[in-house]
Design a protein around this motif. Structure first.
Motif, PDB file in Angstrom:
ATOM      1  N   GLU A 103      33.091  37.598  39.032  1.00 61.48           N
ATOM      2  CA  GLU A 103      34.113  37.835  38.020  1.00 61.48           C
ATOM      3  C   GLU A 103      35.356  38.449  38.666  1.00 61.48           C
ATOM      4  O   GLU A 103      35.249  39.387  39.454  1.00 61.48           O
ATOM      5  CB  GLU A 103      33.583  38.777  36.929  1.00 61.48           C
ATOM      6  N   VAL A 104      36.531  37.914  38.335  1.00 60.12           N
ATOM      7  CA  VAL A 104      37.795  38.390  38.899  1.00 60.12           C
ATOM      8  C   VAL A 104      38.627  39.013  37.772  1.00 60.12           C
ATOM      9  O   VAL A 104      38.831  38.377  36.738  1.00 60.12           O
ATOM     10  CB  VAL A 104      38.574  37.231  39.542  1.00 60.12           C
ATOM     11  N   PRO A 105      39.118  40.249  37.959  1.00 62.81           N
ATOM     12  CA  PRO A 105      39.947  40.884  36.926  1.00 62.81           C
ATOM     13  C   PRO A 105      41.214  40.089  36.632  1.00 62.81           C
ATOM     14  O   PRO A 105      41.734  39.376  37.505  1.00 62.81           O
ATOM     15  CB  PRO A 105      40.284  42.256  37.539  1.00 62.81           C
ATOM     16  N   GLU A 106      41.708  40.250  35.434  1.00 69.13           N
ATOM     17  CA  GLU A 106      42.875  39.485  34.989  1.00 69.13           C
ATOM     18  C   GLU A 106      44.095  39.714  35.879  1.00 69.13           C
ATOM     19  O   GLU A 106      44.820  38.771  36.210  1.00 69.13           O
ATOM     20  CB  GLU A 106      43.191  39.852  33.533  1.00 69.13           C
ATOM     21  N   ARG A 107      44.332  40.957  36.325  1.00 63.61           N
ATOM     22  CA  ARG A 107      45.531  41.263  37.122  1.00 63.61           C
ATOM     23  C   ARG A 107      45.505  40.521  38.462  1.00 63.61           C
ATOM     24  O   ARG A 107      46.532  40.033  38.932  1.00 63.61           O
ATOM     25  CB  ARG A 107      45.661  42.773  37.354  1.00 63.61           C
ATOM     26  N   ILE A 108      44.335  40.419  39.078  1.00 67.85           N
ATOM     27  CA  ILE A 108      44.225  39.710  40.352  1.00 67.85           C
ATOM     28  C   ILE A 108      44.353  38.210  40.126  1.00 67.85           C
ATOM     29  O   ILE A 108      44.999  37.501  40.899  1.00 67.85           O
ATOM     30  CB  ILE A 108      42.889  40.043  41.043  1.00 67.85           C
ATOM     31  N   MET A 109      43.747  37.726  39.049  1.00 67.36           N
ATOM     32  CA  MET A 109      43.819  36.298  38.736  1.00 67.36           C
ATOM     33  C   MET A 109      45.267  35.883  38.493  1.00 67.36           C
ATOM     34  O   MET A 109      45.723  34.851  38.983  1.00 67.36           O
ATOM     35  CB  MET A 109      42.967  36.009  37.505  1.00 67.36           C
ATOM     36  N   THR A 110      46.004  36.704  37.748  1.00 66.85           N
ATOM     37  CA  THR A 110      47.394  36.393  37.438  1.00 66.85           C
ATOM     38  C   THR A 110      48.259  36.444  38.693  1.00 66.85           C
ATOM     39  O   THR A 110      49.111  35.575  38.914  1.00 66.85           O
ATOM     40  CB  THR A 110      47.936  37.380  36.391  1.00 66.85           C
ATOM     41  N   ALA A 111      48.041  37.461  39.531  1.00 68.30           N
ATOM     42  CA  ALA A 111      48.847  37.622  40.745  1.00 68.30           C
ATOM     43  C   ALA A 111      48.639  36.489  41.736  1.00 68.30           C
ATOM     44  O   ALA A 111      49.512  36.192  42.551  1.00 68.30           O
ATOM     45  CB  ALA A 111      48.527  38.964  41.399  1.00 68.30           C
ATOM     46  N   ASN A 112      47.491  35.830  41.679  1.00 68.12           N
ATOM     47  CA  ASN A 112      47.174  34.769  42.638  1.00 68.12           C
ATOM     48  C   ASN A 112      47.051  33.396  41.981  1.00 68.12           C
ATOM     49  O   ASN A 112      46.389  32.509  42.532  1.00 68.12           O
ATOM     50  CB  ASN A 112      45.876  35.109  43.367  1.00 68.12           C
ATOM     51  N   ALA A 113      47.674  33.243  40.835  1.00 65.82           N
ATOM     52  CA  ALA A 113      47.590  31.972  40.110  1.00 65.82           C
ATOM     53  C   ALA A 113      48.088  30.828  40.973  1.00 65.82           C
ATOM     54  O   ALA A 113      49.178  30.875  41.542  1.00 65.82           O
ATOM     55  CB  ALA A 113      48.399  32.059  38.821  1.00 65.82           C
ATOM     56  N   GLY A 114      47.277  29.790  41.098  1.00 68.37           N
ATOM     57  CA  GLY A 114      47.663  28.606  41.853  1.00 68.37           C
ATOM     58  C   GLY A 114      47.501  28.710  43.352  1.00 68.37           C
ATOM     59  O   GLY A 114      47.719  27.738  44.067  1.00 68.37           O
ATOM     60  N   ASN A 115      47.114  29.868  43.850  1.00 67.02           N
ATOM     61  CA  ASN A 115      46.975  30.039  45.301  1.00 67.02           C
ATOM     62  C   ASN A 115      45.603  29.569  45.776  1.00 67.02           C
ATOM     63  O   ASN A 115      44.582  30.136  45.393  1.00 67.02           O
ATOM     64  CB  ASN A 115      47.176  31.512  45.672  1.00 67.02           C
ATOM     65  N   ARG A 116      45.571  28.543  46.603  1.00 63.33           N
ATOM     66  CA  ARG A 116      44.310  28.044  47.157  1.00 63.33           C
ATOM     67  C   ARG A 116      44.224  28.285  48.667  1.00 63.33           C
ATOM     68  O   ARG A 116      43.227  27.973  49.286  1.00 63.33           O
ATOM     69  CB  ARG A 116      44.174  26.536  46.890  1.00 63.33           C
ATOM     70  N   THR A 133      39.684  30.701  30.784  1.00 61.37           N
ATOM     71  CA  THR A 133      39.580  31.545  29.583  1.00 61.37           C
ATOM     72  C   THR A 133      38.817  32.809  29.953  1.00 61.37           C
ATOM     73  O   THR A 133      37.695  32.732  30.454  1.00 61.37           O
ATOM     74  CB  THR A 133      38.833  30.815  28.455  1.00 61.37           C
ATOM     75  N   PRO A 134      39.407  33.992  29.732  1.00 55.75           N
ATOM     76  CA  PRO A 134      38.739  35.222  30.160  1.00 55.75           C
ATOM     77  C   PRO A 134      37.594  35.614  29.234  1.00 55.75           C
ATOM     78  O   PRO A 134      37.537  35.189  28.080  1.00 55.75           O
ATOM     79  CB  PRO A 134      39.872  36.262  30.098  1.00 55.75           C
ATOM     80  N   ASP A 135      36.700  36.415  29.774  1.00 52.43           N
ATOM     81  CA  ASP A 135      35.647  36.997  28.953  1.00 52.43           C
ATOM     82  C   ASP A 135      36.297  37.908  27.909  1.00 52.43           C
ATOM     83  O   ASP A 135      37.125  38.756  28.263  1.00 52.43           O
ATOM     84  CB  ASP A 135      34.694  37.810  29.838  1.00 52.43           C
ATOM     85  N   PRO A 136      35.972  37.757  26.637  1.00 50.07           N
ATOM     86  CA  PRO A 136      36.662  38.543  25.600  1.00 50.07           C
ATOM     87  C   PRO A 136      36.419  40.039  25.700  1.00 50.07           C
ATOM     88  O   PRO A 136      37.203  40.831  25.170  1.00 50.07           O
ATOM     89  CB  PRO A 136      36.089  37.971  24.291  1.00 50.07           C
ATOM     90  N   ILE A 137      35.359  40.453  26.360  1.00 49.99           N
ATOM     91  CA  ILE A 137      35.047  41.885  26.461  1.00 49.99           C
ATOM     92  C   ILE A 137      35.578  42.476  27.765  1.00 49.99           C
ATOM     93  O   ILE A 137      36.296  43.482  27.767  1.00 49.99           O
ATOM     94  CB  ILE A 137      33.524  42.113  26.352  1.00 49.99           C
ATOM     95  N   THR A 138      35.257  41.847  28.890  1.00 49.95           N
ATOM     96  CA  THR A 138      35.637  42.409  30.190  1.00 49.95           C
ATOM     97  C   THR A 138      37.013  41.962  30.664  1.00 49.95           C
ATOM     98  O   THR A 138      37.558  42.527  31.611  1.00 49.95           O
ATOM     99  CB  THR A 138      34.611  42.007  31.254  1.00 49.95           C
ATOM    100  N   GLN A 139      37.575  40.926  30.038  1.00 47.18           N
ATOM    101  CA  GLN A 139      38.861  40.359  30.452  1.00 47.18           C
ATOM    102  C   GLN A 139      38.842  39.950  31.921  1.00 47.18           C
ATOM    103  O   GLN A 139      39.777  40.206  32.683  1.00 47.18           O
ATOM    104  CB  GLN A 139      39.996  41.357  30.183  1.00 47.18           C
ATOM    105  N   THR A 140      37.756  39.326  32.317  1.00 42.74           N
ATOM    106  CA  THR A 140      37.627  38.807  33.675  1.00 42.74           C
ATOM    107  C   THR A 140      37.400  37.295  33.617  1.00 42.74           C
ATOM    108  O   THR A 140      36.981  36.757  32.590  1.00 42.74           O
ATOM    109  CB  THR A 140      36.455  39.456  34.420  1.00 42.74           C
ATOM    110  N   TYR A 141      37.680  36.645  34.739  1.00 47.98           N
ATOM    111  CA  TYR A 141      37.536  35.198  34.832  1.00 47.98           C
ATOM    112  C   TYR A 141      36.404  34.856  35.804  1.00 47.98           C
ATOM    113  O   TYR A 141      36.330  35.423  36.902  1.00 47.98           O
ATOM    114  CB  TYR A 141      38.824  34.553  35.330  1.00 47.98           C
ATOM    115  N   GLY A 142      35.554  33.931  35.417  1.00 50.04           N
ATOM    116  CA  GLY A 142      34.484  33.482  36.295  1.00 50.04           C
ATOM    117  C   GLY A 142      35.018  32.547  37.368  1.00 50.04           C
ATOM    118  O   GLY A 142      35.753  31.611  37.072  1.00 50.04           O
TER     119      GLY A 142
END
Length: 348
Positions: free
Chosen positions: A192-205, A231-240
């Motif tokens: 699971e990746v937190p939303e802030r990290i996911m957003t900061a690295n959007a599209g980076n492969r 779509t993030p987890d509604p409770i933890t706001q993390t992405y699988g």
């Protein structure tokens, strides 16, 4: 005249008897100094992950019957097409035979009706009923043959038997799970990746990802990106997020193991100035300072610094210091403004 001479002598003696003030030089305090240095700023993330097989299916019969054969040894490897289990086929063979007889009768009857229909002896209704009966018995025969084929289960892919749920001679009902089959041609590392990290690295492969099983830190393997949820987890706001380990090495691990995934960016070339965490004075509320060494006067000056990030045993400084500035990195609470110091040099 004699009296004046005596008075002068007394004054001279008194002057000579007063103590002379001597200025004593203070020895410099020995301190530990560390140079602020530039380092490549690479985003480095670690995530706890769960290991799973690339594919996991439960084997199930689509018909009911008595199990007469099973080759489901837990932990064993099986090849695609290999027979894994059978139920008694005799009842289904009889059903096929019965359906075939009915279909052959319907076929003969249809031929007979067709012949007399063409001579205008049989009615259209009789002919239609004969065709319908022929079609119905054909479908019944097809279904009977299909049910007979369901009496045998073959491996759908190269796999490992993860678990067996039945024993030989058991009565199997439709939908009962026989065993769990795992495709270990690759292993998935899901985390699971937190939303802030996911957003900061959007599209980076452009990243380098590695993983190791907890308890086996000396064995590190390269893994590749597979997919991620949007779509993030509604409770933890993390992405699988899922990465995979390919090749024969994947067979060395078991699904369900716990692992650590490390991800670094390949395209990050920015730099940061770092100093030991022990050099900081203050806190987040009041701000941070350091004791900077003046190499000309061999003294200390307290300067304000801005800390951009704390990472491990180091602090990243964005404002207040320049590369190669030396700061006190031990016993900072005992320092004071203008203190004369000497750098500690280790001797070996």
């Amino acid at each position: 005249m004699k009296r004046i001479f005596m008075l002068g002598a007394v004054i001279l003696l008194q002057a000579c008897s007063e103590p002379t003030e001597v200025t004593k030089e203070v020895a410099p305090v020995v301190v530990q100094l560390t140079s602020a240095r530039l380092t490549n700023l690479v985003n480095d993330y670690e995530f706890p992950a769960t290991v799973s097989a690339v594919k996991s299916v439960d084997l199930k019969f689509e018909v009911s019957g008595r199990l007469i054969f099973e080759s489901l040894v837990e932990g064993s490897e099986v090849k695609k097409g290999q027979i894994l289990a059978k139920i008694d086929p005799k009842p289904f063979q009889r059903k096929v035979q019965e359906s075939r007889i009915r279909h052959e009768d319907a076929q003969r009857n249809l031929k007979r009706i067709k012949d007399v229909f063409e001579k205008n002896v049989a009615s259209q209704r009789d002919y239609d009923e004969a065709k319908s009966q022929f079609s119905i018995t054909k479908i019944a025969l097809t279904n009977a043959k299909q049910d007979l084929s369901y009496c045998t289960i073959r491996a759908p892919f190269d796999a490992v038997i993860g678990a067996r749920y039945i024993e030989n001679d058991s009565l199997i009902r439709t939908g009962d799970s026989l065993a769990n089959l795992q495709d270990r041609s690759a292993l998935y590392f899901t985390f699971e990746v937190p939303e802030r990290i996911m957003t900061a690295n959007a599209g980076n492969r452009d990243v380098k990802a590695t993983a190791h099983i907890i308890g086996q830190e000396d064995k590190i393997f390269d893994i590749r990106y597979v997919e991620h949820k949007t779509t993030p987890d509604p409770i933890t706001q993390t992405y699988g997020v899922t990465f995979a380990l390919d090749g024969e090495i994947a067979k060395s691990f078991y699904p369900g193991s716990r692992a650590i995934v490390n991800i670094k960016q390949n395209n990050s070339h920015s730099q940061a100035l770092i100093i030991p965490l022990s050099a900081l004075v203050g806190n987040n509320d009041s701000g941070f300072s350091v004791w900077r060494f003046n190499q000309v006067q061999n003294s200390l000056t307290k300067v304000k610094v801005k800390v951009s990030q704390l990472k491990g045993e180091y602090a990243m400084i964005s404002v207040g210091l320049s590369p190669d500035d030396k700061v006190v990195s031990a016993a900072v609470g005992q320092m004071r403004e203008g203190l004369i110091v000497r750098e500690y040099k280790a001797t070996y």
